[in-house]
Write an enzyme that holds these catalytic residues in place. Sequence first.
Site, mmCIF file in Angstrom:
data_model
loop_
_atom_site.group_PDB
_atom_site.id
_atom_site.type_symbol
_atom_site.label_atom_id
_atom_site.label_comp_id
_atom_site.label_asym_id
_atom_site.label_seq_id
_atom_site.Cartn_x
_atom_site.Cartn_y
_atom_site.Cartn_z
ATOM 1 C CG HIS A 185 -36.697 -22.227 -17.576
ATOM 2 N ND1 HIS A 185 -37.481 -22.870 -16.604
ATOM 3 C CD2 HIS A 185 -36.982 -23.007 -18.574
ATOM 4 C CE1 HIS A 185 -38.138 -23.789 -17.083
ATOM 5 N NE2 HIS A 185 -37.909 -23.982 -18.529
ATOM 6 C CD GLU A 231 -43.511 -31.156 -18.922
ATOM 7 O OE1 GLU A 231 -42.741 -31.755 -18.591
ATOM 8 O OE2 GLU A 231 -43.597 -29.974 -18.112
ATOM 9 C CG ASP A 255 -43.220 -28.028 -11.677
ATOM 10 O OD1 ASP A 255 -42.312 -27.668 -11.386
ATOM 11 O OD2 ASP A 255 -43.357 -28.815 -12.717
ATOM 12 C CG HIS A 259 -42.548 -21.785 -16.000
ATOM 13 N ND1 HIS A 259 -41.403 -20.990 -15.483
ATOM 14 C CD2 HIS A 259 -42.349 -23.013 -15.559
ATOM 15 C CE1 HIS A 259 -40.517 -21.820 -14.749
ATOM 16 N NE2 HIS A 259 -40.967 -23.297 -15.096
HETATM 17 C C1 BG6 Z 1 -39.721 -26.630 -14.785
HETATM 18 C C2 BG6 Z 1 -40.694 -27.428 -14.013
HETATM 19 O O1 BG6 Z 1 -39.557 -25.497 -14.089
HETATM 20 O O2 BG6 Z 1 -40.215 -26.430 -16.254
HETATM 21 C C3 BG6 Z 1 -40.813 -28.723 -14.800
HETATM 22 O O3 BG6 Z 1 -40.148 -27.770 -12.891
HETATM 23 C C4 BG6 Z 1 -41.102 -28.624 -16.368
HETATM 24 O O4 BG6 Z 1 -41.653 -29.542 -14.294
HETATM 25 C C5 BG6 Z 1 -40.272 -27.727 -17.108
HETATM 26 O O5 BG6 Z 1 -41.096 -29.882 -17.176
HETATM 27 C C6 BG6 Z 1 -40.831 -27.307 -18.177
HETATM 28 O O6 BG6 Z 1 -39.782 -26.547 -18.803
HETATM 29 P P1 BG6 Z 1 -39.368 -26.768 -20.390
HETATM 30 O O7 BG6 Z 1 -38.669 -25.695 -20.745
HETATM 31 O O8 BG6 Z 1 -39.099 -28.036 -20.644
HETATM 32 O O9 BG6 Z 1 -40.909 -26.356 -21.206
#
Ligand code: BG6
Length: 489
Positions: free
Chosen positions: A173, A211, A230, A235
Amino acid sequence: MEDCTFVIFGATGNLARVKLLPALYHLDVAGRLPEGLKVVGFGRRDWSDESWRAQAQEMFAGAGNDPAVVERFCARLFFFRGDLGEADVYPALRDYLSGGQFSPNLIFYMAIRPADFGKVSRHLGEVELNRENGGWRRLVIEKPFGYDLESAESLNRRLNQDFEETQIYRIDHYLGKGTVQNVLVFRFANLMLEPLWNRNYIDHVQITHSEALGTEGRAGYYDGAGALRDMIQSHLLQLLTLVAMEPPASLDAESLRDEKVKVLRSIRPIPSSAVNAHAFRAQYAAGQVNGEQVQGYLDEPGVPQDSVTETYVALKLLIDNWRWRNVPFYLRTGKRMEKSNSMVSIRFKHPPQQLFRETQIERLKPNWILLNLQPHECIRMEMQVKQDGLELRAETTRLDASSCGINPSQLDAYQALLLDVIDGDHSLFLRYDEVSWAWKVVDPILKLWATERDFIHTYPSGSWGPPEADRLFVRQDQRWRNLLEDEES
Ligand code: BG6
C-alpha cells in the site's frame, strides 16, 4: 473503464471495513467507479445483502456525505455467505457470479489470512473462476507475501498454477501513497538533482518510519512477523528502490519494475557473520507516549511472555552499483516511538574545503534534502547561508516547498490502488521478482535472529529507539534524523 465485479474474500474483516469499503466509497463519490461495478462480500458470518448494506449506510451516513451517493454505493453491495476453506462453496460461488446480475469481469481480493491465499487460489482454479471466458480475472494479494524466501517461492508457485502473472496484483500500500509517488516526480522531473544524486555528493540516506502506536490488537499476526518482515522487507525496501533507482525507460509497469529489481539485486548480501554489523533489533518496553503511560510489548494481549519479536529495526544496506557504491542506506522502523512520522533524509557530503573555518563554527553543517511523507507532506532543503551581522558566519536555512503541511484531501493509498486494479494497471503492484529479491535481502538476518532466541534489547515506549542502534553508522558524524523539525545535532 469496464464494468466489473469486485469479490472480497474476508469481507467481514478489518481490512475490508477500514480500508476497502471506504476506498471504494470515496471512488464512487468522485465518480470514478464504473457504473456497473458491484461488490460481492464473501464471508462466513450470517450476513445478507440487506444487513451488509445497512452497515455501510451507518458507516457512511452523516459527516456531510450526500445521501444519494451513499444510497448508490450501498446498492452496489452483495453478500455471499460461505467458508473459504470448504471446496463445495466454490461451485456455488461460480454459479452465483455467472447468474446474470454481475459483470463477468472479476476481481478477487484476498483480504484474508496469508495462510489462506494459496488455498483460495486453488479452489478458484478448480471451478475455473481463473479462466478468462467472456471476461477478465484479476487476483489481488495483500502482504505479507510469504514469510521468508522459501515460503514466498512456494506461494508463488501455487498462484502461478492457477493464475497468470498478468492476472496477479501484489499490493504494497506504500506505493499507493501520493507522497511516495512524489519521490519519483521529485527525482525525475527536476534535472538539477540528477548530477548530485550519487556517491560523489551524497554521504548517506536514511529512510525512517516511526509509529507512536503499538501492535493495536494485531499481536497474533505481529508476533509471528516482527518489524523486519512487517515494514522493512516490504514498504521500506520499496521506498529505497524509488530513491536509488535509475531513470526508467518509461513509466510503464515493466520498465519501472525492471529498474526497482536492479536496485534490489545490487544490494550487497549480508553474510550471517555480518548481520550484527548491519542490523539491530529491539522491542518496546513500558513508557509514555504523548503523555500517556503505555505497557511494554510483552504485556500486550496475545504476546507470549518470552517473545523476542522485534518491534524496532535499524538496518544498514549498501548498494553495489556505480551510482551508490559505499553510500550507506539506513532503514529504520519502530512501533511505540515518540511520534508517528515517515521521512526520507538525504545527507550530502561536506564541501571539500572548509573556507569558513575562522568563523567560530567548527564545521559547516552539510546540506540535507528531507522528503517527509507522512503525516506532513514536505520537501525541504537545508542550505547554509550567512548569518546576520558583521561576522562571516554560516547558519542553516530551510527551503520548504510551498505545499508543505498536512494535505487535507490526502487520498488514502487504497483508492489509487483499487482504481489501478479496476483499470488493469500493474505499475504500482509488485512483480514476483521484486518480492523475491526483497526476501533475499532480509533472509540472512531473519535466519540468524531465529537462532538467537534468548535476548533482545529494549527501548522505552515514547523514545526514538535504543541508542545502541547508533553503532550501525559508518562515521561518527552520522546521526539519525527523526522529524522534519529537528535540527541536525
Ligand atoms: C502495515 C503494517 O503494512 O503498514 C503495519 O502491517 C503498519 O504494522 C502499517 O502500521 C503502516 O502503514 P501506514 O500507512 O500507517 O504508514
